[in-house]
Write a protein that holds these residues in place. Structure first.
Motif, PDB file in Angstrom:
ATOM      1  N   LEU A 130     -71.913  45.809-125.786  1.00 20.45           N
ATOM      2  CA  LEU A 130     -71.219  44.543-125.532  1.00 20.45           C
ATOM      3  C   LEU A 130     -69.795  44.579-126.096  1.00 20.45           C
ATOM      4  CD1 LEU A 130     -74.078  42.012-126.353  1.00 20.45           C
ATOM      5  CD2 LEU A 130     -73.061  42.391-124.096  1.00 20.45           C
ATOM      6  N   GLY A 131     -69.638  45.191-127.258  1.00 22.83           N
ATOM      7  CA  GLY A 131     -68.321  45.302-127.867  1.00 22.83           C
ATOM      8  C   GLY A 131     -67.383  46.165-127.039  1.00 22.83           C
ATOM      9  N   ILE A 132     -67.886  47.284-126.535  1.00 24.88           N
ATOM     10  CA  ILE A 132     -67.073  48.162-125.700  1.00 24.88           C
ATOM     11  C   ILE A 132     -66.675  47.452-124.408  1.00 24.88           C
ATOM     12  CG2 ILE A 132     -67.129  50.255-124.276  1.00 24.88           C
ATOM     13  CD1 ILE A 132     -68.884  51.519-126.465  1.00 24.88           C
ATOM     14  N   GLU A 133     -67.629  46.783-123.790  1.00 22.37           N
ATOM     15  CA  GLU A 133     -67.347  46.102-122.524  1.00 22.37           C
ATOM     16  C   GLU A 133     -66.254  45.047-122.686  1.00 22.37           C
ATOM     17  OE1 GLU A 133     -69.814  43.725-119.038  1.00 22.37           O
ATOM     18  OE2 GLU A 133     -70.338  43.430-121.140  1.00 22.37           O
ATOM     19  N   SER A 134     -66.259  44.332-123.802  1.00 19.34           N
ATOM     20  CA  SER A 134     -65.339  43.212-123.981  1.00 19.34           C
ATOM     21  C   SER A 134     -64.027  43.600-124.637  1.00 19.34           C
ATOM     22  CB  SER A 134     -66.008  42.115-124.818  1.00 19.34           C
ATOM     23  OG  SER A 134     -66.356  42.603-126.104  1.00 19.34           O
ATOM     24  N   PHE A 135     -63.899  44.847-125.120  1.00 21.10           N
ATOM     25  CA  PHE A 135     -62.679  45.244-125.823  1.00 21.10           C
ATOM     26  C   PHE A 135     -61.542  45.478-124.832  1.00 21.10           C
ATOM     27  CE2 PHE A 135     -59.673  48.126-127.803  1.00 21.10           C
ATOM     28  CZ  PHE A 135     -59.522  47.565-129.062  1.00 21.10           C
ATOM     29  N   GLY A 136     -60.383  44.914-125.117  1.00 23.64           N
ATOM     30  CA  GLY A 136     -59.215  45.139-124.273  1.00 23.64           C
ATOM     31  C   GLY A 136     -59.323  44.427-122.939  1.00 23.64           C
ATOM     32  N   ALA A 137     -58.825  45.075-121.907  1.00 24.38           N
ATOM     33  CA  ALA A 137     -58.830  44.475-120.573  1.00 24.38           C
ATOM     34  C   ALA A 137     -60.255  44.312-120.062  1.00 24.38           C
ATOM     35  CB  ALA A 137     -58.032  45.351-119.609  1.00 24.38           C
ATOM     36  N   SER A 138     -60.509  43.215-119.391  1.00 22.09           N
ATOM     37  CA  SER A 138     -61.834  42.965-118.829  1.00 22.09           C
ATOM     38  C   SER A 138     -62.095  43.891-117.647  1.00 22.09           C
ATOM     39  CB  SER A 138     -61.959  41.512-118.369  1.00 22.09           C
ATOM     40  OG  SER A 138     -61.093  41.289-117.256  1.00 22.09           O
ATOM     41  N   SER A 139     -63.363  44.078-117.327  1.00 20.04           N
ATOM     42  CA  SER A 139     -63.719  44.907-116.176  1.00 20.04           C
ATOM     43  C   SER A 139     -63.151  44.332-114.893  1.00 20.04           C
ATOM     44  CB  SER A 139     -65.246  45.024-116.074  1.00 20.04           C
ATOM     45  OG  SER A 139     -65.778  45.697-117.204  1.00 20.04           O
ATOM     46  N   THR A 140     -63.085  43.018-114.805  1.00 18.76           N
ATOM     47  CA  THR A 140     -62.520  42.373-113.617  1.00 18.76           C
ATOM     48  C   THR A 140     -61.057  42.750-113.437  1.00 18.76           C
ATOM     49  OG1 THR A 140     -64.032  40.499-113.855  1.00 18.76           O
ATOM     50  CG2 THR A 140     -62.078  40.163-112.489  1.00 18.76           C
ATOM     51  N   ARG A 141     -60.291  42.707-114.532  1.00 23.55           N
ATOM     52  CA  ARG A 141     -58.877  43.057-114.438  1.00 23.55           C
ATOM     53  C   ARG A 141     -58.691  44.536-114.126  1.00 23.55           C
ATOM     54  NH1 ARG A 141     -54.643  43.522-119.241  1.00 23.55           N
ATOM     55  NH2 ARG A 141     -54.680  45.695-118.598  1.00 23.55           N
ATOM     56  N   LEU A 142     -59.520  45.376-114.722  1.00 25.39           N
ATOM     57  CA  LEU A 142     -59.414  46.814-114.469  1.00 25.39           C
ATOM     58  C   LEU A 142     -59.719  47.141-113.013  1.00 25.39           C
ATOM     59  CD1 LEU A 142     -61.081  48.238-117.711  1.00 25.39           C
ATOM     60  CD2 LEU A 142     -58.645  48.184-117.148  1.00 25.39           C
ATOM     61  N   ARG A 143     -60.745  46.494-112.464  1.00 25.70           N
ATOM     62  CA  ARG A 143     -61.066  46.737-111.052  1.00 25.70           C
ATOM     63  C   ARG A 143     -59.946  46.229-110.135  1.00 25.70           C
ATOM     64  NH1 ARG A 143     -66.525  45.731-112.725  1.00 25.70           N
ATOM     65  NH2 ARG A 143     -66.257  43.506-112.365  1.00 25.70           N
ATOM     66  N   ALA A 144     -59.295  45.143-110.527  1.00 26.13           N
ATOM     67  CA  ALA A 144     -58.163  44.638-109.744  1.00 26.13           C
ATOM     68  C   ALA A 144     -57.021  45.657-109.754  1.00 26.13           C
ATOM     69  CB  ALA A 144     -57.694  43.300-110.306  1.00 26.13           C
ATOM     70  N   GLU A 145     -56.798  46.300-110.894  1.00 19.63           N
ATOM     71  CA  GLU A 145     -55.762  47.327-110.980  1.00 19.63           C
ATOM     72  C   GLU A 145     -56.112  48.522-110.095  1.00 19.63           C
ATOM     73  OE1 GLU A 145     -55.316  48.358-115.052  1.00 19.63           O
ATOM     74  OE2 GLU A 145     -54.478  46.417-115.651  1.00 19.63           O
TER      75      GLU A 145
END
Length: 324
Positions: free
Chosen positions: A283-298
């Protein structure tokens, strides 16, 4: 092209797993004695002169054991910004770092030095007070730094893209280590626990989710190792590869831990079992820094831009030279 690990790299993994099994909470000096703090640091600066591929092996194994210390903050975040003399101190185990790359600073309880991002570069923080925050993942502390002033200049801001890709790849590799061990625990339990005279692993309600978890682990690892290779070689796709690895591996580690908890039944919810700690790290890794949603948008924006560029190129007029 052969993408398998070399015998030396496999030996490094074997050594790392054996050492961490015997020393689950190693000190920074112990990691230095093993050469882990100087893996990708040049030999002339006191390191081993290897690459991020070898560090990737260590990040995966450290994630597997939920290592608590400044390895991610130093090697995964700050290293690209450090001048040669500071890299030498890291390789020798004489210094550890973390970087205030966002509002929350990782490894703040164990890192000796803190770097901060200024308007035109990265600086060592002079002074300031550290506040450690209560978080879900107790094996990796997060905190905030209050006050202080930017001191010695370490690097210019052009290194930030490398730091971002490096840190995302490192977290993806940690997530792979967490998910792999959680899956191994679930498979061992499903292969030994009996219900109604049969091993529970023969029931589809148990076996099918575990099969899905296995595919998640393998795909996560493929993406993470691709990202590690891109970072190690300075490939142009490093930022996209790292974003893909972090977004998928982080979410997958959470999903695999949840599957393992369900597979283990009551014991999966107990405080004594290590699974809840693995789940918290995921959970900590998933939430650290940019969200998965933002990364997928990139990633999507990059793919669409690539396709548009290729389409524009295909529409360009073709010139046929005469007689040449």
């Amino acid at each position: 092209m052969d993408f398998t690990f070399t015998p030396e790299q496999e030996a490094l993994r074997e050594q790392a797993r054996e050492f961490l099994a015997a020393n689950p909470e190693p000190t920074w000096s112990q990691l230095s004695e093993l050469g882990w703090t100087g893996v990708s640091i040049a030999e002339e600066d006191g390191g081993a002169g290897l690459s991020f591929i070898e560090e990737a092996i260590l990040f995966e194994e450290l994630g597997r054991t939920l290592y608590h210390g400044p390895y991610f903050g130093t090697i995964g975040l700050t290293l690209p910004a450090l001048p040669a003399e500071d890299r030498g101190a890291v390789a020798a185990g004489e210094a550890s770092w973390t970087l205030a790359f966002g509002p929350l600073v990782p490894d703040l309880d164990s890192a000796e030095h803190v770097a901060v991002v200024g308007g035109d570069g990265i600086y060592e923080l002079d002074g300031g007070e550290r506040e450690i925050l209560a978080t879900t993942d107790e094996s990796r502390t997060l905190g905030v730094v209050r006050g202080g002033e930017p001191g010695r200049r370490l690097a210019d801001s052009t290194v930030l893209s490398e730091i971002e890709a490096r840190s995302q790849a490192a977290l993806a590799l940690e997530a792979c280590g967490v998910a792999r061990l959680a899956l191994e625990d679930a498979l061992e339990y499903a292969s030994s626990r009996e219900q109604f005279g049969k091993k529970i692993g023969v029931y589809q309600a148990v076996s099918h989710p575990l099969a899905d978890a296995y595919t998640r682990v393998e795909l996560s690892r493929s993406l993470a190792l691709w990202a590690a290779w891109c970072v190690a070689t300075g490939d142009a796709q490093a930022s996209i590869a790292a974003a893909a690895a972090k977004s998928y591996a982080g979410e997958s580690a959470v999903a695999v831990c949840e599957t393992a908890i369900q597979s283990l039944g009551g014991i999966g919810f107990t405080w004594e079992h290590r699974l809840h700690r693995q789940y918290k790290r995921a959970l900590g890794i998933e939430s650290f820094g940019a969200s998965s949603t933002r990364l997928r948008a990139e990633i999507a924006a990059s793919l669409l831009n690539t396709q548009e560029t290729a389409s524009d190129a295909s529409k360009a007029p073709v010139t046929i030279s005469q007689g040449g």
